[in-house]
Motif scaffolding. Sequence first.
Motif, PDB file in Angstrom:
ATOM      1  N   ILE A   1       0.664  -1.097  -0.039  1.00  0.00           N
ATOM      2  CA  ILE A   1       0.005  -0.034   0.191  1.00  0.00           C
ATOM      3  C   ILE A   1       0.996   1.328   0.070  1.00  0.00           C
TER       4      ILE A   1
ATOM      5  N   LYS B   1      -7.517   7.295   4.694  1.00  0.00           N
ATOM      6  CA  LYS B   1      -8.332   6.682   6.108  1.00  0.00           C
ATOM      7  C   LYS B   1      -9.641   6.423   6.055  1.00  0.00           C
TER       8      LYS B   1
ATOM      9  N   TYR C   1     -10.997   5.066   3.496  1.00  0.00           N
ATOM     10  CA  TYR C   1     -11.129   4.077   2.578  1.00  0.00           C
ATOM     11  C   TYR C   1     -10.891   2.658   3.567  1.00  0.00           C
ATOM     12  N   ILE C   2      -9.800   3.154   4.163  1.00  0.00           N
ATOM     13  CA  ILE C   2      -9.440   1.915   5.203  1.00  0.00           C
ATOM     14  C   ILE C   2     -10.472   1.502   6.203  1.00  0.00           C
TER      15      ILE C   2
ATOM     16  N   ASN D   1     -13.677  -0.169   4.608  1.00  0.00           N
ATOM     17  CA  ASN D   1     -13.545  -1.354   4.013  1.00  0.00           C
ATOM     18  C   ASN D   1     -12.848  -2.172   5.048  1.00  0.00           C
ATOM     19  N   ARG D   2     -12.854  -1.889   6.540  1.00  0.00           N
ATOM     20  CA  ARG D   2     -12.304  -2.556   7.337  1.00  0.00           C
ATOM     21  C   ARG D   2     -12.514  -3.895   7.319  1.00  0.00           C
TER      22      ARG D   2
ATOM     23  N   TRP E   1      -9.218  -6.311   5.724  1.00  0.00           N
ATOM     24  CA  TRP E   1      -7.760  -6.297   6.064  1.00  0.00           C
ATOM     25  C   TRP E   1      -7.328  -7.511   6.844  1.00  0.00           C
TER      26      TRP E   1
ATOM     27  N   LEU F   1      -0.363   4.471   9.509  1.00  0.00           N
ATOM     28  CA  LEU F   1      -1.309   3.811   8.656  1.00  0.00           C
ATOM     29  C   LEU F   1      -1.177   2.131   9.416  1.00  0.00           C
TER      30      LEU F   1
ATOM     31  N   LEU G   1      -4.521  -0.189  10.369  1.00  0.00           N
ATOM     32  CA  LEU G   1      -4.562  -1.559   9.777  1.00  0.00           C
ATOM     33  C   LEU G   1      -4.515  -2.540  10.795  1.00  0.00           C
TER      34      LEU G   1
ATOM     35  N   TYR H   1      -7.702  -3.505  12.392  1.00  0.00           N
ATOM     36  CA  TYR H   1      -8.666  -4.311  11.708  1.00  0.00           C
ATOM     37  C   TYR H   1      -8.012  -5.873  11.200  1.00  0.00           C
TER      38      TYR H   1
END
Length: 268
Positions: free
Chosen positions: A64, A78, A80-81, A84-85, A88, A110, A114, A117
């Motif tokens: 990423i 942020k 987006y992450i 779509n948690r 991951w 980041l 991540l 999640y």
Amino acid sequence: MWQKTNQQTESWRYVMTGIYFSGTGNTKFCVDTFLKEYGYSTNSFSIEDNETLGRIENENEIVIGYPVQYSNIPKIVKDYIIYNRHIWKGKSIFIIATMGLFSGDGAGILARLLKNYGAIIVGGLHLKMPDSICDEKALKRSFEENKKIVMKAEEKICKSVCNIKNGKPPQEGLGIVYHFAGLFGQRLYFFWKTQKYTDKLKINTIKCIGCGLCEKLCPMGNIAVKNGIAASSDKCTMCYRCISKCPTQAITLLGKKVIEQNDVSKYL
């Protein structure tokens, strides 16, 4: 994770995915260079592409990349992450953070998100690139300096890939020392700048010719051409795409006038 035998590496080349968010092309270039150096046949995908989520869901090893803003994650990345948690968990992720000057824990901020999640963070890499802020004179460098910066970034990527192949992925931006460097270096002082989308994008209605290029480029749908003139709203993510591409230099954000329009392709 990320420590493969030669046989495994050969098959792994065909399942690796690179995803990125990029304003003036710096981050895309770095992710693409990383994948190419490793020998992956898979293309990189912008988080704006409709097929990107499917790629992430179907593959386990992911790179990423994103540009650091004030030692923080761009708001669009942020969101987006977080949105779509669910995808991951269990993914093995290497983070590339690009920057014009300094970030401290650019990759680390980041990484921490991540991990919340369920992602497995393999490593991090910080890459200095030509700045993308078109309307601030203090940040400008000469053409020759920017070419050298890009060459050094390529060299650093090659070295990092070699280290990863040897089971020693770089850990830049990860850990408590980097965390404090990012926190006290910029983030505490400019925290508010990346917590919300900004409404500070300015369009000079005299210079604007209503070509619509900025509307097409904006990842947020923040710009619309009405009655032949572009107008912005309050959801700018500070990527500088519109500013770097406007044919009449009619758009500014942090500064009052465009000093130099930026695109990484100039230095390749």
